[in-house]
Design a protein around this motif. Sequence first.
Motif, PDB file in Angstrom:
ATOM      1  N   GLN A  26     -28.116  -0.443   0.455  1.00 41.84           N
ATOM      2  CA  GLN A  26     -27.249   0.037   1.519  1.00 41.84           C
ATOM      3  C   GLN A  26     -26.099  -0.956   1.621  1.00 41.84           C
ATOM      4  O   GLN A  26     -26.330  -2.166   1.715  1.00 41.84           O
ATOM      5  N   VAL A  27     -24.872  -0.453   1.583  1.00 39.35           N
ATOM      6  CA  VAL A  27     -23.701  -1.307   1.696  1.00 39.35           C
ATOM      7  C   VAL A  27     -22.868  -0.807   2.867  1.00 39.35           C
ATOM      8  O   VAL A  27     -22.471   0.358   2.909  1.00 39.35           O
ATOM      9  N   GLN A  28     -22.623  -1.709   3.798  1.00 30.35           N
ATOM     10  CA  GLN A  28     -21.812  -1.394   4.968  1.00 30.35           C
ATOM     11  C   GLN A  28     -20.383  -1.821   4.679  1.00 30.35           C
ATOM     12  O   GLN A  28     -20.128  -2.988   4.389  1.00 30.35           O
ATOM     13  N   LEU A  29     -19.453  -0.867   4.727  1.00 34.61           N
ATOM     14  CA  LEU A  29     -18.030  -1.159   4.612  1.00 34.61           C
ATOM     15  C   LEU A  29     -17.458  -1.275   6.022  1.00 34.61           C
ATOM     16  O   LEU A  29     -18.129  -0.930   6.991  1.00 34.61           O
ATOM     17  N   THR A  30     -16.232  -1.708   6.139  1.00 32.52           N
ATOM     18  CA  THR A  30     -15.619  -1.781   7.460  1.00 32.52           C
ATOM     19  C   THR A  30     -15.500  -0.410   8.101  1.00 32.52           C
ATOM     20  O   THR A  30     -15.470  -0.297   9.325  1.00 32.52           O
ATOM     21  N   ASP A  31     -15.465   0.651   7.295  1.00 33.05           N
ATOM     22  CA  ASP A  31     -15.266   1.997   7.822  1.00 33.05           C
ATOM     23  C   ASP A  31     -16.203   3.052   7.233  1.00 33.05           C
ATOM     24  O   ASP A  31     -15.922   4.246   7.293  1.00 33.05           O
ATOM     25  N   ASP A  32     -17.329   2.643   6.667  1.00 30.47           N
ATOM     26  CA  ASP A  32     -18.253   3.591   6.046  1.00 30.47           C
ATOM     27  C   ASP A  32     -19.575   2.880   5.758  1.00 30.47           C
ATOM     28  O   ASP A  32     -19.649   1.658   5.768  1.00 30.47           O
ATOM     29  N   THR A  33     -20.587   3.667   5.522  1.00 29.76           N
ATOM     30  CA  THR A  33     -21.859   3.154   5.024  1.00 29.76           C
ATOM     31  C   THR A  33     -22.184   3.917   3.761  1.00 29.76           C
ATOM     32  O   THR A  33     -22.116   5.148   3.735  1.00 29.76           O
ATOM     33  N   LEU A  34     -22.516   3.185   2.690  1.00 26.69           N
ATOM     34  CA  LEU A  34     -22.870   3.782   1.409  1.00 26.69           C
ATOM     35  C   LEU A  34     -24.322   3.478   1.090  1.00 26.69           C
ATOM     36  O   LEU A  34     -24.818   2.395   1.406  1.00 26.69           O
ATOM     37  N   PHE A  35     -24.995   4.428   0.445  1.00 23.98           N
ATOM     38  CA  PHE A  35     -26.330   4.220  -0.091  1.00 23.98           C
ATOM     39  C   PHE A  35     -26.220   4.323  -1.604  1.00 23.98           C
ATOM     40  O   PHE A  35     -25.609   5.261  -2.121  1.00 23.98           O
ATOM     41  N   LEU A  36     -26.771   3.339  -2.307  1.00 29.64           N
ATOM     42  CA  LEU A  36     -26.687   3.288  -3.753  1.00 29.64           C
ATOM     43  C   LEU A  36     -28.072   3.346  -4.372  1.00 29.64           C
ATOM     44  O   LEU A  36     -29.051   2.901  -3.757  1.00 29.64           O
ATOM     45  N   SER A  37     -28.130   3.855  -5.596  1.00 35.22           N
ATOM     46  CA  SER A  37     -29.367   3.878  -6.387  1.00 35.22           C
ATOM     47  C   SER A  37     -29.076   3.245  -7.729  1.00 35.22           C
ATOM     48  O   SER A  37     -27.999   3.442  -8.307  1.00 35.22           O
ATOM     49  N   ARG A  38     -30.036   2.491  -8.218  1.00 37.60           N
ATOM     50  CA  ARG A  38     -29.897   1.878  -9.540  1.00 37.60           C
ATOM     51  C   ARG A  38     -30.364   2.894 -10.568  1.00 37.60           C
ATOM     52  O   ARG A  38     -31.492   3.356 -10.532  1.00 37.60           O
ATOM     53  N   THR A  39     -29.473   3.261 -11.492  1.00 36.25           N
ATOM     54  CA  THR A  39     -29.769   4.248 -12.523  1.00 36.25           C
ATOM     55  C   THR A  39     -29.724   3.577 -13.889  1.00 36.25           C
ATOM     56  O   THR A  39     -29.428   2.383 -13.994  1.00 36.25           O
ATOM     57  N   ALA A  40     -29.953   4.356 -14.934  1.00 36.15           N
ATOM     58  CA  ALA A  40     -29.855   3.828 -16.291  1.00 36.15           C
ATOM     59  C   ALA A  40     -28.433   3.354 -16.596  1.00 36.15           C
ATOM     60  O   ALA A  40     -28.230   2.515 -17.472  1.00 36.15           O
ATOM     61  N   ASP A  41     -27.452   3.881 -15.859  1.00 35.78           N
ATOM     62  CA  ASP A  41     -26.052   3.501 -16.041  1.00 35.78           C
ATOM     63  C   ASP A  41     -25.609   2.409 -15.075  1.00 35.78           C
ATOM     64  O   ASP A  41     -24.419   2.136 -14.955  1.00 35.78           O
ATOM     65  N   GLY A  42     -26.559   1.821 -14.344  1.00 31.00           N
ATOM     66  CA  GLY A  42     -26.219   0.800 -13.356  1.00 31.00           C
ATOM     67  C   GLY A  42     -26.234   1.385 -11.964  1.00 31.00           C
ATOM     68  O   GLY A  42     -26.726   2.486 -11.726  1.00 31.00           O
ATOM     69  N   TRP A  43     -25.685   0.656 -11.015  1.00 32.00           N
ATOM     70  CA  TRP A  43     -25.648   1.112  -9.627  1.00 32.00           C
ATOM     71  C   TRP A  43     -24.687   2.274  -9.481  1.00 32.00           C
ATOM     72  O   TRP A  43     -23.575   2.235 -10.028  1.00 32.00           O
ATOM     73  N   ARG A  44     -25.119   3.298  -8.755  1.00 27.13           N
ATOM     74  CA  ARG A  44     -24.287   4.466  -8.476  1.00 27.13           C
ATOM     75  C   ARG A  44     -24.437   4.824  -6.997  1.00 27.13           C
ATOM     76  O   ARG A  44     -25.489   4.605  -6.388  1.00 27.13           O
ATOM     77  N   VAL A  45     -23.404   5.407  -6.421  1.00 31.17           N
ATOM     78  CA  VAL A  45     -23.400   5.808  -5.018  1.00 31.17           C
ATOM     79  C   VAL A  45     -24.161   7.130  -4.884  1.00 31.17           C
ATOM     80  O   VAL A  45     -23.776   8.133  -5.483  1.00 31.17           O
ATOM     81  N   ALA A  46     -25.231   7.098  -4.107  1.00 34.96           N
ATOM     82  CA  ALA A  46     -26.045   8.296  -3.872  1.00 34.96           C
ATOM     83  C   ALA A  46     -25.609   9.018  -2.603  1.00 34.96           C
ATOM     84  O   ALA A  46     -25.818  10.227  -2.468  1.00 34.96           O
ATOM     85  N   ALA A  47     -25.012   8.289  -1.662  1.00 42.39           N
ATOM     86  CA  ALA A  47     -24.546   8.892  -0.407  1.00 42.39           C
ATOM     87  C   ALA A  47     -23.362   8.084   0.112  1.00 42.39           C
ATOM     88  O   ALA A  47     -23.337   6.859   0.015  1.00 42.39           O
ATOM     89  N   ALA A  48     -22.383   8.813   0.664  1.00 42.80           N
ATOM     90  CA  ALA A  48     -21.174   8.171   1.196  1.00 42.80           C
ATOM     91  C   ALA A  48     -20.698   8.943   2.416  1.00 42.80           C
ATOM     92  O   ALA A  48     -21.106  10.080   2.642  1.00 42.80           O
ATOM     93  N   GLY A  49     -19.836   8.305   3.160  1.00 40.51           N
ATOM     94  CA  GLY A  49     -19.367   8.934   4.385  1.00 40.51           C
ATOM     95  C   GLY A  49     -20.486   9.029   5.395  1.00 40.51           C
ATOM     96  O   GLY A  49     -20.609  10.003   6.120  1.00 40.51           O
ATOM     97  N   CYS A  50     -21.316   7.993   5.452  1.00 33.79           N
ATOM     98  CA  CYS A  50     -22.513   8.004   6.290  1.00 33.79           C
ATOM     99  C   CYS A  50     -22.264   7.283   7.616  1.00 33.79           C
ATOM    100  O   CYS A  50     -21.663   6.216   7.642  1.00 33.79           O
ATOM    101  N   GLU A  51     -22.757   7.894   8.680  1.00 34.97           N
ATOM    102  CA  GLU A  51     -22.694   7.296  10.010  1.00 34.97           C
ATOM    103  C   GLU A  51     -24.090   7.281  10.603  1.00 34.97           C
ATOM    104  O   GLU A  51     -24.837   8.245  10.469  1.00 34.97           O
ATOM    105  N   ALA A  52     -24.425   6.184  11.252  1.00 35.60           N
ATOM    106  CA  ALA A  52     -25.726   6.082  11.906  1.00 35.60           C
ATOM    107  C   ALA A  52     -25.830   7.154  12.980  1.00 35.60           C
ATOM    108  O   ALA A  52     -24.892   7.374  13.744  1.00 35.60           O
ATOM    109  N   SER A  53     -26.984   7.813  13.021  1.00 34.35           N
ATOM    110  CA  SER A  53     -27.199   8.859  14.029  1.00 34.35           C
ATOM    111  C   SER A  53     -28.409   8.539  14.899  1.00 34.35           C
ATOM    112  O   SER A  53     -28.905   9.408  15.594  1.00 34.35           O
ATOM    113  N   GLY A  54     -28.866   7.295  14.848  1.00 33.96           N
ATOM    114  CA  GLY A  54     -29.969   6.857  15.692  1.00 33.96           C
ATOM    115  C   GLY A  54     -31.285   6.786  14.964  1.00 33.96           C
ATOM    116  O   GLY A  54     -31.526   7.512  14.007  1.00 33.96           O
ATOM    117  N   GLN A  55     -32.140   5.889  15.394  1.00 32.12           N
ATOM    118  CA  GLN A  55     -33.487   5.693  14.869  1.00 32.12           C
ATOM    119  C   GLN A  55     -33.519   5.517  13.358  1.00 32.12           C
ATOM    120  O   GLN A  55     -34.383   6.034  12.673  1.00 32.12           O
TER     121      GLN A  55
END
Length: 124
Positions: free
Chosen positions: A85-114
């Motif tokens: 999980q990488v927190q940017l100043t204006d976004d949260t990204l979720f990454l997965s390590r693949t055979a090609d290296g780290w890739r973004v699995a989710a972007a434009g993420c905002e915490a919605s609680g819990q």
Amino acid sequence: MRTAVRWAAVLVVLAGCSDVHLPEAQQVASDFAAGDPVTRCDLLTEAAVRAVEHEEPTGCPVALEELPLGAGGVVSAQVWGQEAQVQLTDDTLFLSRTADGWRVAAAGCEASGQGRYDCLVEGS
């Protein structure tokens, strides 16, 4: 295209923290944030590209160009095994390590609680 997908933070807590891969994950997140739509598509997981293209048949770059994804710098990052999980100043990204290296699995993420997130881009 504006889809909301829930990401639970507990999904990324799969194994012990791995600082070895932290710089790589942070670099991919930085490249994604600074990239144009074509570069961003290249940094997505295959599943995320398929999900984006399902919503926007004209292609991934067109879809990402229309979304309000973050472009800020890295604030913090955490790596758990093959997930990060990488927190940017204006976004949260979720990454997965693949055979090609780290890739973004989710972007434009905002915490919605819990420890859950609503994401504009997500590939399972």
